[in-house]
Structures are given as structure tokens and as C-alpha cells.
Design a protein around this motif. Structure first.
Motif, short mmCIF file in Angstrom:
data_model
loop_
_atom_site.label_atom_id
_atom_site.label_comp_id
_atom_site.label_asym_id
_atom_site.label_seq_id
_atom_site.Cartn_x
_atom_site.Cartn_y
_atom_site.Cartn_z
N HIS A 1 44.40 -11.44 83.80
CA HIS A 1 43.74 -11.12 82.53
C HIS A 1 43.67 -12.37 81.66
O HIS A 1 44.63 -13.13 81.61
N TYR B 1 36.02 -4.77 96.30
CA TYR B 1 37.46 -4.62 96.01
C TYR B 1 37.95 -3.26 96.49
O TYR B 1 39.02 -3.16 97.13
N MET B 2 37.18 -2.22 96.23
CA MET B 2 37.59 -0.87 96.66
C MET B 2 37.60 -0.75 98.18
O MET B 2 38.50 -0.11 98.75
N LYS C 1 40.32 0.36 78.52
CA LYS C 1 41.72 -0.07 78.56
C LYS C 1 42.31 -0.05 77.17
O LYS C 1 41.73 -0.61 76.23
N THR D 1 35.00 8.69 97.16
CA THR D 1 35.74 8.26 95.96
C THR D 1 35.09 7.01 95.36
O THR D 1 34.94 6.90 94.14
N LEU E 1 50.27 1.36 83.34
CA LEU E 1 51.17 0.31 83.83
C LEU E 1 51.96 -0.24 82.66
O LEU E 1 51.40 -0.61 81.64
N TRP F 1 46.00 -9.50 90.12
CA TRP F 1 44.97 -9.55 89.07
C TRP F 1 45.33 -10.60 88.03
O TRP F 1 46.48 -11.02 87.92
N ILE G 1 39.58 2.46 99.93
CA ILE G 1 39.14 3.66 99.20
C ILE G 1 37.95 4.28 99.96
O ILE G 1 37.02 3.57 100.35
N LEU H 1 45.19 5.46 92.53
CA LEU H 1 44.30 4.37 92.96
C LEU H 1 44.32 4.40 94.49
O LEU H 1 43.83 5.34 95.08
N TYR I 1 45.25 5.38 84.81
CA TYR I 1 46.36 4.63 85.40
C TYR I 1 47.13 3.92 84.31
O TYR I 1 46.56 3.16 83.52
N THR J 1 44.63 2.32 81.65
CA THR J 1 43.23 2.30 82.04
C THR J 1 42.79 3.75 82.20
O THR J 1 43.39 4.50 82.98
N ILE K 1 49.58 -1.06 79.58
CA ILE K 1 48.14 -1.11 79.87
C ILE K 1 47.71 0.23 80.44
O ILE K 1 48.11 0.60 81.54
O1 YOG Z 1 44.44 -2.91 86.04
O2 YOG Z 1 45.16 -2.54 88.10
O3 YOG Z 1 44.59 -4.22 83.63
O4 YOG Z 1 46.94 -1.71 85.85
C1 YOG Z 1 41.41 -0.29 89.60
C2 YOG Z 1 40.77 0.75 90.46
C3 YOG Z 1 39.15 4.76 89.94
C4 YOG Z 1 39.92 5.58 90.98
C5 YOG Z 1 41.70 0.23 88.22
C6 YOG Z 1 39.79 4.92 88.58
C7 YOG Z 1 40.88 0.35 91.92
C8 YOG Z 1 39.31 5.53 92.37
C9 YOG Z 1 42.98 -0.33 87.67
C10 YOG Z 1 39.46 3.78 87.64
C11 YOG Z 1 40.15 1.30 92.83
C12 YOG Z 1 39.30 4.15 93.03
C13 YOG Z 1 40.19 3.91 86.33
C14 YOG Z 1 42.94 -1.84 87.64
C15 YOG Z 1 41.03 2.39 93.33
C16 YOG Z 1 40.67 3.67 93.39
C17 YOG Z 1 41.70 3.99 86.41
C18 YOG Z 1 44.28 -2.45 87.30
C19 YOG Z 1 45.60 -3.67 85.76
C20 YOG Z 1 45.17 -4.75 84.80
C21 YOG Z 1 46.63 -2.77 85.07
#
Ligand code: YOG
Length: 134
Positions: free
Chosen positions: A109, A20-21, A41, A30, A63, A107, A26, A78, A61, A54, A52
Motif C-alpha cells: 500500500h 490475481y484471482m 476500504k 466466484t 485484517l 501486497w 478462485i 477469499l 475481509y 475491505t 483494514i
Molecule cells: O487487502 O488483502 O488492503 O487485507 C482480495 C480479493 C472477493 C471475494 C481482497 C471479495 C482476492 C471473492 C482483499 C472482495 C480474491 C474472490 C472484497 C485484498 C479472492 C476471492 C473483500 C487484501 C489487504 C490490503 C488487506
């Protein structure tokens, strides 16, 4: 009773996060850090309004959205690509379509027993995450 995703959830499995990354572009350094993380979460749901958050030791992150209302998502911290996101209910699953530069991005859930499931999609890659209540 409608589904309620509210709670604090800890990651317990993370299949094909690497794929996925890579699909998200990415960089190697990283990815190396990111795949070691055990994100948490925190979900707050009030009907169709969602928060949400994370979090991890590296990045976090946030949202916030309402089901059925399209919004601009910046994916800050991200891949930093902007997209238009729309979350809808498909029965008891929460489905997000992220329209932008990357094909087939989004995505889903859902709850299964006591677990929170998350499928992350980008191009031809699917990452499957499972979370347990903290
Ligand atoms: O969740 O979109 O719950 O937003 C996806 C990471 C890693 C940073 C995480 C940090 C994708 C470096 C969010 C991980 C990889 C890598 C913790 C998933 C990108 C960068 C934040 C997501 C939704 C649904 C809500």
C-alpha cells in the motif's frame, strides 16, 4: 510526519484482478461476481497498528496487525488458505509478505497524491488497485 492511511476509500480502478484471482485458484463463478464489485476500504491506523476492513456487497475481509509483528492470516472468504504474514515499512510504503503455499504472495500500500494505491501479488500475477477518498 509519518504516513497516515486512515480513512474510507472507494475502489476506482482494478487492473488484472482476474489474473490475481486465477493465481489464487478462485473458481470461475466466484471470479465472475468478484470482478463486478467496487470494494470499499476502511482503514484505521494508530501508529504501527492497523485495521483494514475491505467490504463489498458479496464478501468482506477484516485484517488487523501491527507492523513488524508476524501473524497467522486465514484469508477467510477469499481463497481460505492460511499463511504467515508480516507487514513492514519500506520508506512510506506498507509492504506485506504472505508466506505459505502460494509463491511470491503479498501486497503493498502507498499514498500518491489524494489516492490510495494497492498492489496485490500472487505467483507471477500483479493486480493494481487505486482508491479515492469516499
Ligand atoms: O487487502 O488483502 O488492503 O487485507 C482480495 C480479493 C472477493 C471475494 C481482497 C471479495 C482476492 C471473492 C482483499 C472482495 C480474491 C474472490 C472484497 C485484498 C479472492 C476471492 C473483500 C487484501 C489487504 C490490503 C488487506
Amino acid at each position: 510526519m509519518p504516513v497516515d492511511f486512515s480513512g474510507t476509500w472507494n475502489l476506482v480502478s482494478n487492473d488484472n484482478f482476474e489474473g490475481y484471482m486465477v493465481a489464487l485458484g478462485i473458481d470461475f463463478a466466484t471470479r465472475k461476481i468478484a470482478k463486478m464489485l467496487k470494494p470499499q476500504k476502511v482503514i484505521k491506523q494508530d501508529g504501527d497498528s492497523f485495521y483494514i476492513h475491505t467490504t463489498s456487497t458479496f464478501r468482506d475481509y477484516l485484517l488487523e496487525f501491527k507492523v513488524g509483528e508476524e501473524f497467522e492470516e486465514d484469508n477467510k472468504g477469499l481463497d481460505n488458505r492460511k499463511c504467515k504474514s508480516l507487514v513492514t515499512w519500506q520508506n512510506d510504503k506498507l509492504v506485506c509478505v504472505q508466506t505459505g503455499e502460494k509463491k511470491n504472495r503479498g501486497w503493498t500500500h502507498w499514498l500518491e497524491g489524494d489516492d490510495l494505491h494497492l498492489e496485490l501479488r500472487c505467483e507471477n500475477q500483479v493486480c493494481k488497485q487505486v482508491f479515492k477518498r469516499a
